[in-house]
Design a protein around this motif. Sequence first.
Motif, PDB file in Angstrom:
ATOM      1  N   VAL A   4       0.780  -1.229   0.001  1.00  0.00           N
ATOM      2  CA  VAL A   4       0.011  -0.022  -0.028  1.00  0.00           C
ATOM      3  C   VAL A   4       0.871   1.380  -0.214  1.00  0.00           C
ATOM      4  CG1 VAL A   4      -1.909   1.132   1.279  1.00  0.00           C
ATOM      5  CG2 VAL A   4      -1.930  -1.066   1.160  1.00  0.00           C
ATOM      6  N   TRP A   5       2.031   1.233   0.761  1.00  0.00           N
ATOM      7  CA  TRP A   5       2.826   2.344   0.766  1.00  0.00           C
ATOM      8  C   TRP A   5       3.460   2.388  -0.565  1.00  0.00           C
ATOM      9  CZ3 TRP A   5       8.374   2.505   0.476  1.00  0.00           C
ATOM     10  CH2 TRP A   5       8.880   3.790   0.795  1.00  0.00           C
ATOM     11  N   GLU A   6       3.912   1.732  -1.168  1.00  0.00           N
ATOM     12  CA  GLU A   6       4.494   1.727  -2.641  1.00  0.00           C
ATOM     13  C   GLU A   6       3.459   2.131  -3.655  1.00  0.00           C
ATOM     14  OE1 GLU A   6       7.470   1.631  -3.978  1.00  0.00           O
ATOM     15  OE2 GLU A   6       8.489  -0.191  -3.038  1.00  0.00           O
ATOM     16  N   ALA A   7       2.185   1.958  -3.452  1.00  0.00           N
ATOM     17  CA  ALA A   7       1.097   2.376  -4.183  1.00  0.00           C
ATOM     18  C   ALA A   7       1.012   3.977  -3.883  1.00  0.00           C
ATOM     19  CB  ALA A   7      -0.313   1.644  -3.871  1.00  0.00           C
ATOM     20  N   ARG A   8       0.996   4.237  -2.677  1.00  0.00           N
ATOM     21  CA  ARG A   8       0.788   5.678  -2.316  1.00  0.00           C
ATOM     22  C   ARG A   8       1.848   6.477  -3.312  1.00  0.00           C
ATOM     23  NH1 ARG A   8       3.889   8.376   0.757  1.00  0.00           N
ATOM     24  NH2 ARG A   8       3.200  10.523   1.644  1.00  0.00           N
ATOM     25  N   ASN A   9       3.139   6.147  -3.040  1.00  0.00           N
ATOM     26  CA  ASN A   9       4.352   6.680  -3.820  1.00  0.00           C
ATOM     27  C   ASN A   9       4.195   6.836  -5.086  1.00  0.00           C
ATOM     28  OD1 ASN A   9       5.565   7.174  -1.160  1.00  0.00           O
ATOM     29  ND2 ASN A   9       6.805   5.092  -1.629  1.00  0.00           N
ATOM     30  N   LEU A  10       3.155   5.809  -5.872  1.00  0.00           N
ATOM     31  CA  LEU A  10       2.952   5.919  -7.339  1.00  0.00           C
ATOM     32  C   LEU A  10       1.817   6.798  -7.511  1.00  0.00           C
ATOM     33  CD1 LEU A  10       3.503   2.169  -8.413  1.00  0.00           C
ATOM     34  CD2 LEU A  10       5.044   4.334  -8.952  1.00  0.00           C
ATOM     35  N   GLY A  11       1.348   7.326  -6.659  1.00  0.00           N
ATOM     36  CA  GLY A  11       0.122   8.307  -6.801  1.00  0.00           C
ATOM     37  C   GLY A  11      -1.207   7.751  -6.882  1.00  0.00           C
ATOM     38  N   LEU A  12      -1.500   6.678  -6.505  1.00  0.00           N
ATOM     39  CA  LEU A  12      -2.931   5.994  -6.712  1.00  0.00           C
ATOM     40  C   LEU A  12      -3.883   6.911  -5.912  1.00  0.00           C
ATOM     41  CD1 LEU A  12      -1.125   3.470  -7.457  1.00  0.00           C
ATOM     42  CD2 LEU A  12      -3.083   1.992  -6.448  1.00  0.00           C
ATOM     43  N   LYS A  49      -6.946   8.198  -3.396  1.00  0.00           N
ATOM     44  CA  LYS A  49      -7.318   7.923  -2.130  1.00  0.00           C
ATOM     45  C   LYS A  49      -8.375   6.607  -1.976  1.00  0.00           C
ATOM     46  CE  LYS A  49      -6.471  12.205   0.170  1.00  0.00           C
ATOM     47  NZ  LYS A  49      -6.911  13.480   1.017  1.00  0.00           N
ATOM     48  N   TRP A  50      -9.199   6.610  -3.054  1.00  0.00           N
ATOM     49  CA  TRP A  50     -10.044   5.550  -3.034  1.00  0.00           C
ATOM     50  C   TRP A  50      -9.148   4.185  -3.263  1.00  0.00           C
ATOM     51  CZ3 TRP A  50     -14.558   3.460  -1.728  1.00  0.00           C
ATOM     52  CH2 TRP A  50     -15.041   2.406  -2.366  1.00  0.00           C
ATOM     53  N   GLN A  51      -8.407   4.159  -4.175  1.00  0.00           N
ATOM     54  CA  GLN A  51      -7.749   2.784  -4.470  1.00  0.00           C
ATOM     55  C   GLN A  51      -6.820   2.710  -3.143  1.00  0.00           C
ATOM     56  OE1 GLN A  51      -6.072   4.505  -7.910  1.00  0.00           O
ATOM     57  NE2 GLN A  51      -6.922   2.947  -9.095  1.00  0.00           N
ATOM     58  N   LEU A  52      -6.327   3.549  -2.539  1.00  0.00           N
ATOM     59  CA  LEU A  52      -5.484   3.188  -1.412  1.00  0.00           C
ATOM     60  C   LEU A  52      -6.340   2.594  -0.139  1.00  0.00           C
ATOM     61  CD1 LEU A  52      -3.086   6.309  -1.259  1.00  0.00           C
ATOM     62  CD2 LEU A  52      -2.709   4.144  -2.026  1.00  0.00           C
ATOM     63  N   TRP A  53      -7.622   3.126   0.009  1.00  0.00           N
ATOM     64  CA  TRP A  53      -8.636   2.873   0.759  1.00  0.00           C
ATOM     65  C   TRP A  53      -8.737   1.535   0.768  1.00  0.00           C
ATOM     66  CZ3 TRP A  53      -9.821   4.298   5.809  1.00  0.00           C
ATOM     67  CH2 TRP A  53      -9.446   5.415   6.023  1.00  0.00           C
ATOM     68  N   ARG A  54      -9.120   1.030  -0.566  1.00  0.00           N
ATOM     69  CA  ARG A  54      -9.406  -0.468  -0.849  1.00  0.00           C
ATOM     70  C   ARG A  54      -8.237  -1.354  -0.547  1.00  0.00           C
ATOM     71  NH1 ARG A  54     -11.458  -0.817  -6.768  1.00  0.00           N
ATOM     72  NH2 ARG A  54     -11.296  -2.855  -6.172  1.00  0.00           N
ATOM     73  N   MET A  55      -7.137  -0.943  -0.784  1.00  0.00           N
ATOM     74  CA  MET A  55      -5.965  -1.614  -0.746  1.00  0.00           C
ATOM     75  C   MET A  55      -5.945  -1.800   0.863  1.00  0.00           C
ATOM     76  SD  MET A  55      -3.386  -0.262  -3.462  1.00  0.00           S
ATOM     77  CE  MET A  55      -2.111  -1.659  -3.426  1.00  0.00           C
ATOM     78  N   GLY A  56      -5.831  -0.807   1.651  1.00  0.00           N
ATOM     79  CA  GLY A  56      -5.845  -0.828   2.810  1.00  0.00           C
ATOM     80  C   GLY A  56      -6.960  -1.604   3.608  1.00  0.00           C
ATOM     81  N   ALA A  57      -7.932  -1.550   3.158  1.00  0.00           N
ATOM     82  CA  ALA A  57      -9.135  -2.359   3.968  1.00  0.00           C
ATOM     83  C   ALA A  57      -8.936  -3.669   3.392  1.00  0.00           C
ATOM     84  CB  ALA A  57     -10.599  -1.810   2.812  1.00  0.00           C
ATOM     85  N   ASN A  58      -8.558  -4.251   2.291  1.00  0.00           N
ATOM     86  CA  ASN A  58      -7.908  -5.510   1.992  1.00  0.00           C
ATOM     87  C   ASN A  58      -6.926  -6.144   2.972  1.00  0.00           C
ATOM     88  OD1 ASN A  58      -9.601  -5.925  -0.229  1.00  0.00           O
ATOM     89  ND2 ASN A  58      -7.997  -5.326  -1.454  1.00  0.00           N
ATOM     90  N   VAL A  59      -6.000  -5.357   3.189  1.00  0.00           N
ATOM     91  CA  VAL A  59      -4.963  -5.874   4.369  1.00  0.00           C
ATOM     92  C   VAL A  59      -5.505  -5.932   5.623  1.00  0.00           C
ATOM     93  CG1 VAL A  59      -2.643  -5.201   5.407  1.00  0.00           C
ATOM     94  CG2 VAL A  59      -3.073  -4.966   2.726  1.00  0.00           C
ATOM     95  N   ALA A  60      -6.249  -4.816   5.914  1.00  0.00           N
ATOM     96  CA  ALA A  60      -7.127  -4.838   7.436  1.00  0.00           C
ATOM     97  C   ALA A  60      -7.825  -6.273   7.495  1.00  0.00           C
ATOM     98  CB  ALA A  60      -7.662  -3.414   7.553  1.00  0.00           C
ATOM     99  N   PHE A  61      -8.701  -6.259   6.608  1.00  0.00           N
ATOM    100  CA  PHE A  61      -9.605  -7.440   6.644  1.00  0.00           C
ATOM    101  C   PHE A  61      -9.072  -8.732   6.775  1.00  0.00           C
ATOM    102  CE2 PHE A  61     -12.837 -10.269   4.563  1.00  0.00           C
ATOM    103  CZ  PHE A  61     -13.702 -10.235   5.507  1.00  0.00           C
ATOM    104  N   ASP A  62      -7.775  -9.023   5.926  1.00  0.00           N
ATOM    105  CA  ASP A  62      -7.105  -9.971   5.847  1.00  0.00           C
ATOM    106  C   ASP A  62      -6.514 -10.396   7.199  1.00  0.00           C
ATOM    107  OD1 ASP A  62      -5.782 -12.371   5.028  1.00  0.00           O
ATOM    108  OD2 ASP A  62      -4.117 -11.338   4.138  1.00  0.00           O
TER     109      ASP A  62
END
Length: 148
Positions: free
Chosen positions: A82-90, A92-105
């Motif tokens: 998720v941090w790498e994705a943030r650095n690439l400029g995804l 906020k919605w995409q970052l939230w989805r990615m963060g939610a996937n990690v948190a849920f898992d």
Amino acid sequence: MDKPFIPHSPTTARRLERLRPELPGLGNDPASVRQRVEMLERLLERSFKIPVIRRDVGLDAIAGMVPVLGDVVTAAMGAYVVWEARNLGLSKWQLWRMGANVAFDTAIGAVPLVGDAFDFFFRSNTKNLKILRKHLDKHHPASGIIEG
């Protein structure tokens, strides 16, 4: 007497900079990030194949069997993606989805026994790689890897 190896010396930094073009995945460019994230996803989700059921399993499912520590380690590795994705400029919605996937898992994976079975089927890092690839293919098409 030889000089001792000092990992953070200016000479070592210059040597690393000369090696960087030869070593794939060390840069901050989209292609290098893509390589790192794909390698990490493969490690976490598809490292080994269980022969009897022909199912790929990775470090996420295996480390999840170690109470607390395994889940913390794999959550940190997922957060790195998720941090790498943030650095690439995804977005906020995409970052939230990615963060939610990690948190849920991580949350479900922390439940004894049920979490181990859940980690076997829910692949948050694969989902996050799909989101990242979609962004890279749209905004950085030159980062795509052509496999032959």
